[in-house]
Design a protein around this motif. Structure first.
Motif, short mmCIF file in Angstrom:
data_model
loop_
_atom_site.label_atom_id
_atom_site.label_comp_id
_atom_site.label_asym_id
_atom_site.label_seq_id
_atom_site.Cartn_x
_atom_site.Cartn_y
_atom_site.Cartn_z
N ILE A 26 0.84 -1.20 0.00
CA ILE A 26 0.00 0.00 0.00
C ILE A 26 0.88 1.25 0.00
CG2 ILE A 26 -1.69 1.29 1.37
CD1 ILE A 26 -2.85 -1.44 2.20
N TYR A 27 1.93 1.26 0.82
CA TYR A 27 2.83 2.41 0.81
C TYR A 27 3.48 2.58 -0.56
CZ TYR A 27 2.43 1.91 5.90
OH TYR A 27 1.95 1.80 7.19
N ASP A 28 3.84 1.47 -1.18
CA ASP A 28 4.48 1.53 -2.49
C ASP A 28 3.54 2.17 -3.51
OD1 ASP A 28 6.17 1.16 -4.60
OD2 ASP A 28 6.02 -1.01 -4.68
N ALA A 42 -7.53 -1.61 -1.23
CA ALA A 42 -8.11 -0.29 -0.99
C ALA A 42 -8.58 -0.16 0.45
CB ALA A 42 -9.28 -0.05 -1.94
N PRO A 43 -8.21 0.91 1.13
CA PRO A 43 -8.62 1.08 2.53
C PRO A 43 -10.11 1.33 2.66
CG PRO A 43 -7.52 3.05 1.74
CD PRO A 43 -7.37 2.03 0.65
N ASP A 44 -10.65 0.97 3.82
CA ASP A 44 -12.05 1.29 4.11
C ASP A 44 -12.22 2.79 4.30
OD1 ASP A 44 -12.94 -1.44 4.13
OD2 ASP A 44 -11.99 -1.66 6.08
N ASP A 67 4.77 7.78 -4.72
CA ASP A 67 5.14 8.89 -5.59
C ASP A 67 4.00 9.90 -5.76
OD1 ASP A 67 3.52 7.22 -7.05
OD2 ASP A 67 4.72 7.33 -8.89
N LEU A 68 2.98 9.80 -4.91
CA LEU A 68 1.92 10.81 -4.95
C LEU A 68 2.43 12.08 -4.26
CD1 LEU A 68 -1.60 9.29 -4.10
CD2 LEU A 68 -0.93 10.54 -6.16
N PRO A 69 2.62 13.17 -4.97
CA PRO A 69 3.17 14.38 -4.34
C PRO A 69 2.26 14.95 -3.25
CG PRO A 69 2.40 14.85 -6.57
CD PRO A 69 2.34 13.37 -6.41
N GLU A 114 -5.34 1.08 -8.59
CA GLU A 114 -4.62 0.99 -9.87
C GLU A 114 -3.27 0.30 -9.71
OE1 GLU A 114 -4.32 5.03 -10.98
OE2 GLU A 114 -6.45 5.25 -11.47
N ARG A 115 -2.56 0.63 -8.65
CA ARG A 115 -1.19 0.15 -8.48
C ARG A 115 -1.11 -1.20 -7.77
NH1 ARG A 115 2.91 4.17 -8.31
NH2 ARG A 115 2.64 5.53 -10.12
N ALA A 116 -2.07 -1.50 -6.91
CA ALA A 116 -2.04 -2.74 -6.14
C ALA A 116 -3.22 -3.61 -6.56
CB ALA A 116 -2.06 -2.45 -4.64
#
Length: 654
Positions: A536-538, A593-595, A542-544, A586-588
Motif C-alpha cells: 500500500i505504501y508503495d 483499498a482502505p475502508d 510517488d503521490l506528491p 490501480e497500483r495494487a
C-alpha cells in the motif's frame, strides 16, 4: 521482470567479494565454476557456517591474541558456541587499518560546520580516554553509558571503552532523561559520558538539565565525563565529574585488553515503543566478523572510501557506520535534521565530501522525490558507487526515481537485518543485479528461508515468515537481565524451536531475490488474504500530495475488519482520499483499498523513523495506550495523542 541495474563485469571482478571467492578456491576451501556467481558463494556460506566464518576470520586476518580451538563448537540456536578459547579485541581492530594522516572521522553539522580527526589522532585520543576509564576504576565488563549527539567524541569514547573490555551503551541527547534512564539504568553504568546540547531543525537544544537529571537516575554511577557539544559549555561540576579535556590528557593505555570472543562489546536497545526497552548484548568477536562481511564484502568498503550513513546514536546504524573504521575508510557523521537547511542537505553533503558509499532510508528518497529534487543534475555525485537503503521497505517507485533523478550508474542496494544482529540478513553485493521492489539476495552467512505458520518451507513467491535456520556469530549473546534467556527465547525461538523467526512477512522469488512486505505481526489479513502494508505504501509513494502514511488492519470484536489508512497531506487537496484510494486500486488491487482514508496533520514514529503500525493497531482495537506504547520512545507524542483521540471517538460512535 528484467534487472534494472546489472554489475559492470570488470568492476565486479575487482571487488573484494570476488577476491574472497577466488581465495577460497585457491586455498582449496570451496569450488566455484564462476567466482562472480553470488548465488553459489551464498549457498556455500550457509552449508557449513563454521567453515564460512572461519574463512572470513582468516581472509580478513583477524588478530587473535589467543587462537581459538575451533570455529563453531556447538551448532545450535540459541546457544551456539563460536571460536572457543579465542581472544581478541574489537577496539584494536577498529584502529589498525587506516593510514595515520587519513581522516578517520568527519563530522558535519546542520549549519555546515566541519570537524575531523585523523587515524593517528583517533589512536592517540582513544588510548588516552581508555587510560582515563581505567584510572576511574572501570574494569572489564563494567558499563560505560553515553548521552551524546552524533559527534567525534562519541566515536573516540566507544573505541576507548572497547579497548579496556568495558561494555558500551548509548542514547542520543534527543531522549529526555527519563527515557534515557529507561535504557541506561538497567545496566547500572560505572561512568556516564554526557554532552550539553545539539542542533536540529535550525534550533539549539540545551540538554544540560537533562544530563544532570540522568545522572541522578543511574544507580551505582561513580563518575561523569562532561563533553561540550552543540556549542554549549559543559563544566564538570563536582568531585564525581571531570571534563573531556581531562580524559584526553590522561596517561594512555599501552594496548588493548584481549577478551574472549563472546565478551560483551555493547548493549543495543529495542525501540521501546511497546514496553520497557530490551537490552541486546553483542560480543566483540561476533560483531567483528559480521562487520567484516556486511560492509567489507557486501558494500566493498575499503580504505579509500568515504562512508556516510545518515543515522543517530539511537539506531544500530551508528554502530555499523563506526565499524567502517575496520576497513580503513573515512566515516562521515551528520548531526542534524536530514532536510535542514533544505531537502537536499544529505545529497549536498555527499557531493561536497566525495562520499562513495551513502546510506539512507526509503523515507529520504521519497521526500527527495516529493520535493522535486534533481541531485544527479544539480550536484557532482561522480564519486558515488553505492547508495545503501535500510530502515523500512524500499518501494519499487523509489528505485525508478533514483535511476532517473540521481544516477543510473550507481547501485541502489536495499538491505534488511536489524538491531538484533547489528548486521544484515538480506542485501545486495557488487556481483548482484537490482530488481525494482526487491532485495537482491540473502546475505552471506545468513541461512534465510520462508516458512508457513506450521513450519513448512513455502514455494518461491509465496509470502510467509522469514526464518534463519543456522546460527550467526553476531546473534545476541543474551538479553540484559534475562534469567534463563526467557525473553530471548520468546522473542526469536518460541514460534519455531531452534529456528530464528525474525518477524518479517517475506517471499523469496524464483530468481532468489527477496521481497519484504512488512512486519508479520502487522500483516493485513483481509477476508483470509494476507497483504503487506508495504504494498500500500508503495502504491502511493510517488503521490506528491501525500507526505506520510500509516495503514493498519484492525480485527474488531464483532468479527468485522477495518482497514484505515492515515495520510498526512502535502498541501491541501480536497479530494485527497479519493486520489489515494484510486491510486491504490490501480497500483495494487481493489482488495488493497482502505475502508477509510483519514487525513491527519502528522503521524508519530519511533525515534529511528519507523512507523508505529502494531501499537496503533492495538490502540484502535481498544488497548490502553499506556500499556502498548512508551511515549518517551515516540518522536511526536502530540501526533500519537491525536490518533488515540480518534480511536476513542470511533469507539464511542459505534
Amino acid at each position: 521482470m528484467a534487472a534494472v541495474w546489472v554489475p559492470d563485469p570488470a568492476q565486479a571482478r575487482e571487488s573484494r567479494i570476488v577476491a574472497f571467492a577466488t581465495w577460497l578456491v585457491d586455498a582449496g576451501r570451496a569450488s566455484f565454476a564462476d567466482v562472480t556467481d553470488y548465488r553459489a558463494l551464498q549457498t556455500w556460506s550457509v552449508a557449513d557456517p563454521g567453515s564460512f566464518w572461519e574463512a572470513v576470520a582468516e581472509f580478513f586476518a583477524v588478530d587473535w591474541s589467543t587462537p581459538p580451538r575451533a570455529a563453531l563448537a556447538e551448532r545450535r540456536m540459541p546457544g551456539a558456541v563460536w571460536f572457543p578459547g579465542g581472544t581478541l579485541n574489537m577496539g584494536e581492530h577498529l584502529l589498525r587499518a587506516g593510514a595515520a594522516d587519513q581522516d578517520a572521522v568527519v563530522l558535519i553539522g546542520e549549519d555546515g560546520e566541519r570537524s575531523a580527526i585523523s587515524y593517528a589522532e583517533l589512536r592517540t585520543q582513544a588510548a588516552a580516554v581508555a587510560g582515563r576509564l581505567r584510572a576511574l576504576g572501570v574494569e572489564p565488563g563494567d558499563r560505560v553509558a553515553s548521552y551524546l549527539p552524533n559527534c567525534v567524541e562519541g566515536v573516540v569514547a566507544f573505541v576507548a571503552t572497547a579497548l579496556v573490555g568495558a561494555v558500551w551503551a548509548q542514547t542520543g541527547l534527543d531522549y529526555a532523561a527519563p527515557s534515557a534512564a529507561d535504557r541506561m539504568a538497567q545496566l547500572a553504568p560505572t561512568v556516564l559520558i554526557a554532552g550539553s546540547g545539539y542542533r536540529f531543525g535550525g534550533k539549539l537544544h540545551d540538554r544540560r538539565g537533562d544530563a544532570r537529571e540522568l545522572r541522578s537516575l543511574l544507580p551505582g554511577l561513580r563518575h561523569t565525563i562532561t563533553v561540550s557539544t552543540g556549542g554549549l559549555a559543559n563544566p564538570a561540576g563536582g568531585p564525581d565529574a571531570s571534563s573531556w579535556a581531562d580524559a584526553l590528557a590522561a596517561a594512555p593505555v599501552a594496548g588493548a585488553l584481549p577478551v574472549p570472543f563472546d565478551h560483551p562489546l555493547w548493549v543495543l536497545f529495542t525501540s521501546g515503543t511497546t514496553g520497557k526497552p530490551k537490552g541486546i548484548v553483542h560480543g566483540h568477536g561476533g560483531v567483528l566478523l559480521e562487520q567484516l562481511v556486511s560492509p567489507g564484502l557486501h558494500m566493498d568498503l575499503r580504505g579509500d572510501d568515504a562512508f556516510f550513513w545518515f543515522t543517530t546514536p539511537n539506531w544500530m546504524m551508528w554502530n555499523a557506520q563506526v565499524c567502517g573504521l575496520l576497513h580503513g575508510a573515512t566515516i562521515v557523521l551528520y548531526d542534524g535534521r536530514p532536510t535542514s537547511p533544505g531537502p537536499d542537505a544529505l545529497w549536498r553533503l555527499a557531493a561536497d565530501l566525495g562520499v562513495t558509499v551513502f546510506g539512507t532510508s526509503p523515507g529520504y528518497l521519497e521526500a527527495s522525490q516529493r520535493a522535486g529534487l534533481e541531485p544527479g543534475r544539480d550536484l557532482d555525485l561522480s564519486a558515488l558507487r553505492l547508495v545503501g537503503v535500510t530502515g523500512s521497505v524500499l518501494p519499487g517507485t523509489a528505485n525508478a526515481w533514483f535511476r532517473d533523478h540521481v544516477s543510473a550508474r550507481v547501485q541502489l542496494g536495499s538491505m534488511s537485518g536489524g538491531t538484533d544482529i547489528v548486521g544484515i540478513f538480506v542485501a545486495s553485493a557488487p556481483t548482484t543485479p537490482v530488481h525494482d521492489g526487491e532485495i537482491s539476495a540473502p546475505a552471506l552467512g545468513a541461512a534465510v528461508q520462508v516458512w508457513s505458520p506450521d513450519g513448512v518451507r513455502v514455494p518461491p513467491g509465496t509470502p510467509g515468515e522469514m526464518v534463519i535456520t543456522e546460527p550467526m556469530p553476531s546473534m545476541p549473546l543474551r538479553f540484559w537481565d534475562d534469567p534463563g534467556d526467557r525473553k530471548l527465547r520468546d522473542t526469536y525461538f518460541a514460534t519455531f524451536p531452534g529456528v530464528w523467526r525474525h518477524g518479517d512477512l517475506t517471499a523469496i522469488t524464483e530468481r532468489g531475490t527477496v521481497v519484504i512486505f512488512g512486519r508479520s505481526d502487522a500483516t493485513i489479513n483481509r477476508h483470509g488474504v494476507r497483504l503487506g502494508s508495504a504494498e500500500i505504501y508503495d502504491a502511493i509513494s510517488d503521490l506528491p500530495e501525500v507526505a506520510d502514511a500509516l495503514v493498519v488492519g484492525v480485527e474488531e470484536p464483532d468479527g468485522g475488519y477495518w482497514l484505515p489508512l492515515f495520510v498526512v497531506p502535502h498541501g491541501a487537496p480536497a479530494d485527497l482520499p479519493d486520489r489515494v484510494r484510486r491510486r491504490i486500486v490501480e497500483r495494487a488491487s481493489p482488495r488493497h483499498a482502505p475502508d477509510d482514508v483519514i487525513v491527519v496533520p502528522r503521524l508519530p514514529h519511533t525515534r529511528t523513523g519507523k512507523r508505529l503500525e502494531v501499537p496503533i493497531k492495538r490502540i484502535l482495537q481498544g488497548a490502553d495506550p499506556d500499556r502498548v506504547v512508551n511515549r518517551g520512545a515516540v518522536d511526536d507524542p502530540a501526533a500519537l495523542d491525536s490518533l488515540i483521540q480518534a480511536a476513542r471517538e470511533r469507539r464511542a460512535g459505534r
